[in-house]
Design a protein around this motif. Structure first.
Motif, mmCIF file in Angstrom:
data_model
loop_
_atom_site.group_PDB
_atom_site.id
_atom_site.type_symbol
_atom_site.label_atom_id
_atom_site.label_comp_id
_atom_site.label_asym_id
_atom_site.label_seq_id
_atom_site.Cartn_x
_atom_site.Cartn_y
_atom_site.Cartn_z
ATOM 1 N N THR A 121 4.380 2.910 -5.133
ATOM 2 C CA THR A 121 5.193 2.370 -4.038
ATOM 3 C C THR A 121 4.404 1.342 -3.238
ATOM 4 O O THR A 121 4.929 0.284 -2.889
ATOM 5 N N PHE A 122 3.140 1.627 -2.960
ATOM 6 C CA PHE A 122 2.266 0.691 -2.251
ATOM 7 C C PHE A 122 2.184 -0.636 -2.999
ATOM 8 O O PHE A 122 2.360 -1.712 -2.413
ATOM 9 N N MET A 123 1.927 -0.560 -4.305
ATOM 10 C CA MET A 123 1.835 -1.782 -5.121
ATOM 11 C C MET A 123 3.160 -2.539 -5.132
ATOM 12 O O MET A 123 3.184 -3.764 -5.007
ATOM 13 N N ALA A 124 4.261 -1.809 -5.278
ATOM 14 C CA ALA A 124 5.577 -2.449 -5.332
ATOM 15 C C ALA A 124 5.923 -3.133 -4.012
ATOM 16 O O ALA A 124 6.447 -4.249 -4.006
ATOM 17 N N VAL A 125 5.629 -2.473 -2.893
ATOM 18 C CA VAL A 125 5.939 -3.060 -1.577
ATOM 19 C C VAL A 125 5.207 -4.387 -1.406
ATOM 20 O O VAL A 125 5.800 -5.389 -0.993
#
Length: 170
Positions: A121-125
């Motif tokens: 999720t961190f990478m996607a955001v």
């Protein structure tokens, strides 16, 4: 068995109900309902994630094409005209990495570990933020409306899918 409507027709108190009407859900029934709800949530999350990944791969391919496109070169750049092609290649590989993380999240579903979900999720955001934050800050955006639409689908699908697949934190 007395129902609310029947008790009011019979002249009885509307709130007066027999114990048969006061059905308590057993622990087994409650767990079954929770499993069904989780299954539905996982299915919708997987569908959204699929839209996000397919759109993400479309964006990956078009970005990768800029790697070998001479028209994308910054001809007046002192450090070399192909430097912009190099950055397109780096961005394409980042897009590939994030989409592969999203695929893994979809395969694992809600069975994935919370730490893995949080990292994905961190990478996607931050990946999706790169698409959207440059517009209000510098006025940069995708060159075509179709690319913007593709980015909207990828962003909404990817992030919404991840939110729905969020595992329980241990």
């Amino acid at each position: 068995m007395t129902t609310m409507a029947a008790s009011s027709i019979d002249g009885g108190n509307f709130y007066k109900r027999s114990m048969e009407d006061m059905r308590v859900v057993s622990e087994e029934e409650r767990k079954h309902m929770e499993r069904n709800m989780q299954s539905s949530k996982n299915l919708v999350g997987l569908i959204l994630l699929t839209f996000g990944v397919v759109s993400g791969f479309v964006s990956f391919w078009y970005t990768l094409e800029f790697t070998w496109t001479p028209e994308f070169q910054a001809t007046n750049l002192e450090i070399g005209p192909t430097h912009s092609n190099y950055h397109a290649f780096r961005e394409a590989l980042l897009a590939l990495a994030v989409n592969l993380l999203l695929i893994r999240a979809g395969v694992l579903g809600s069975a994935m570990k919370y730490e893995y979900w949080a990292t994905t999720t961190f990478m996607a955001v931050f990946y999706y933020s790169g698409w959207w934050l440059a517009w209000p800050i510098w006025g940069y955006h995708a060159p075509y409306v179709s690319a913007d639409i593709n980015h909207v689908i990828a962003t909404i699908g990817g992030l919404s899918g991840l939110i729905l697949l969020k595992p329980v934190r241990n």
